[in-house]
Design a protein around this motif. Sequence first.
Motif, PDB file in Angstrom:
ATOM      1  N   ASP A  48      -8.447  -5.331  45.709  1.00 43.72           N
ATOM      2  CA  ASP A  48      -7.117  -4.719  45.655  1.00 43.72           C
ATOM      3  C   ASP A  48      -6.353  -5.250  44.450  1.00 43.72           C
ATOM      4  OD1 ASP A  48      -4.710  -3.367  46.528  1.00 43.72           O
ATOM      5  OD2 ASP A  48      -4.012  -5.353  47.115  1.00 43.72           O
ATOM      6  N   ARG A  49      -5.883  -4.346  43.599  1.00 38.44           N
ATOM      7  CA  ARG A  49      -5.217  -4.747  42.361  1.00 38.44           C
ATOM      8  C   ARG A  49      -3.927  -5.512  42.620  1.00 38.44           C
ATOM      9  NH1 ARG A  49      -7.065   0.432  40.692  1.00 38.44           N
ATOM     10  NH2 ARG A  49      -5.074   1.402  41.195  1.00 38.44           N
ATOM     11  N   PHE A  50      -3.164  -5.086  43.638  1.00 38.66           N
ATOM     12  CA  PHE A  50      -1.889  -5.744  43.934  1.00 38.66           C
ATOM     13  C   PHE A  50      -2.108  -7.193  44.357  1.00 38.66           C
ATOM     14  CE2 PHE A  50       1.707  -6.648  46.836  1.00 38.66           C
ATOM     15  CZ  PHE A  50       2.753  -6.468  45.941  1.00 38.66           C
ATOM     16  N   THR A  51      -3.031  -7.406  45.291  1.00 36.99           N
ATOM     17  CA  THR A  51      -3.341  -8.767  45.747  1.00 36.99           C
ATOM     18  C   THR A  51      -3.917  -9.599  44.604  1.00 36.99           C
ATOM     19  OG1 THR A  51      -3.846  -7.868  47.939  1.00 36.99           O
ATOM     20  CG2 THR A  51      -4.565 -10.109  47.490  1.00 36.99           C
ATOM     21  N   HIS A  52      -4.806  -9.005  43.851  1.00 42.57           N
ATOM     22  CA  HIS A  52      -5.444  -9.714  42.731  1.00 42.57           C
ATOM     23  C   HIS A  52      -4.406 -10.141  41.694  1.00 42.57           C
ATOM     24  CE1 HIS A  52      -7.966 -10.470  39.206  1.00 42.57           C
ATOM     25  NE2 HIS A  52      -9.006 -10.535  40.030  1.00 42.57           N
ATOM     26  N   GLN A  53      -3.513  -9.225  41.348  1.00 44.67           N
ATOM     27  CA  GLN A  53      -2.492  -9.543  40.356  1.00 44.67           C
ATOM     28  C   GLN A  53      -1.579 -10.662  40.833  1.00 44.67           C
ATOM     29  OE1 GLN A  53       0.458  -6.483  39.728  1.00 44.67           O
ATOM     30  NE2 GLN A  53       1.057  -7.269  37.722  1.00 44.67           N
ATOM     31  N   GLY A  54      -1.145 -10.562  42.095  1.00 41.43           N
ATOM     32  CA  GLY A  54      -0.251 -11.578  42.637  1.00 41.43           C
ATOM     33  C   GLY A  54      -0.881 -12.952  42.681  1.00 41.43           C
ATOM     34  N   MET A  55      -2.109 -13.030  43.157  1.00 44.86           N
ATOM     35  CA  MET A  55      -2.784 -14.325  43.241  1.00 44.86           C
ATOM     36  C   MET A  55      -3.082 -14.884  41.852  1.00 44.86           C
ATOM     37  SD  MET A  55      -2.749 -15.202  46.316  1.00 44.86           S
ATOM     38  CE  MET A  55      -3.551 -16.748  45.872  1.00 44.86           C
ATOM     39  N   GLN A  56      -3.378 -13.998  40.901  1.00 42.12           N
ATOM     40  CA  GLN A  56      -3.628 -14.462  39.535  1.00 42.12           C
ATOM     41  C   GLN A  56      -2.370 -15.093  38.942  1.00 42.12           C
ATOM     42  OE1 GLN A  56      -6.856 -14.138  37.755  1.00 42.12           O
ATOM     43  NE2 GLN A  56      -5.676 -15.828  36.866  1.00 42.12           N
ATOM     44  N   LEU A  57      -1.226 -14.490  39.220  1.00 41.86           N
ATOM     45  CA  LEU A  57       0.038 -15.065  38.759  1.00 41.86           C
ATOM     46  C   LEU A  57       0.263 -16.448  39.364  1.00 41.86           C
ATOM     47  CD1 LEU A  57       2.344 -11.904  39.033  1.00 41.86           C
ATOM     48  CD2 LEU A  57       1.659 -13.052  36.916  1.00 41.86           C
TER      49      LEU A  57
END
Length: 271
Positions: A105-114
């Motif tokens: 999931d792009r949203f989860t991935h982006q948030g965790m990457q941040l």
Amino acid sequence: MDLSTIIGIIVGFGFLITGYILEGGTVGSLGGLSAAMIVFGGTAGAVLISFPLSDLKNLPKWFKLAFTSQSFGTAEAYETLIRFAEKARREGLLSLEQELESVTDRFTHQGMQLVIDGTDPEITKEILESNIAVLEKRHKVGIAVFEAAGGYSPTMGIVGTVMGLIMVLGNLSDPEALSHSIAAAFIATLYGVATANLLWLPIATKLKMKDKAEVSSMEMVLDGILSIQAGENPSILKEKLKTHVGSVVLSEDKNREGVAAPGNASVSESR
């Protein structure tokens, strides 16, 4: 398939036609090519005037969304966030970098990457909230298109009926055909009102409900990510996430107990 949408359309139109037949009508008398052209063509034209083509190109996607079921991966995201919280508590945030590769999931991935990159919590929250706002804005366009069609359709039906009555009143020389012509004229009104209340407006409502479900999932992920970044206890995080989705997660959890593969999280791969 989203059975409630399909069954609802079948039941709605089915009972309308059945009731008409019970009153002595025939299915054949409900047909009217000219009425259909006026109502559906007029409605399509009004919608085209109201919205830019760049938005209307998504019409097939909105239809698909209304007629197919989506879970938005709520239970999977819930499990992944809890697992991430537990590992971050034991080994630190940087230990999540390898786990992140399995998140689709792009949203989860982006948030965790941040979070892993050490982004300020306020900036992380602002970026993720912006993503949610963009999603809601995109969904509102689709909802507005079907609501507009539901508003224009009955009016186009009245236009078709008026046009039919003009033709009837302009040719009163054949009294025997008069009643048939008047009945045919009102077919357009039937098409307009029936499609507005059994297709366009219900589809708009269904899209609203699905929008709320997806936004709820994303808000849950947002809260989970911010809690992980703040180093909250996994047990507290678990209770916090349940407030977003309640029984949805619990029921999906029960159905998938012992089956879910670790890391296979996806709130919605279409985001």
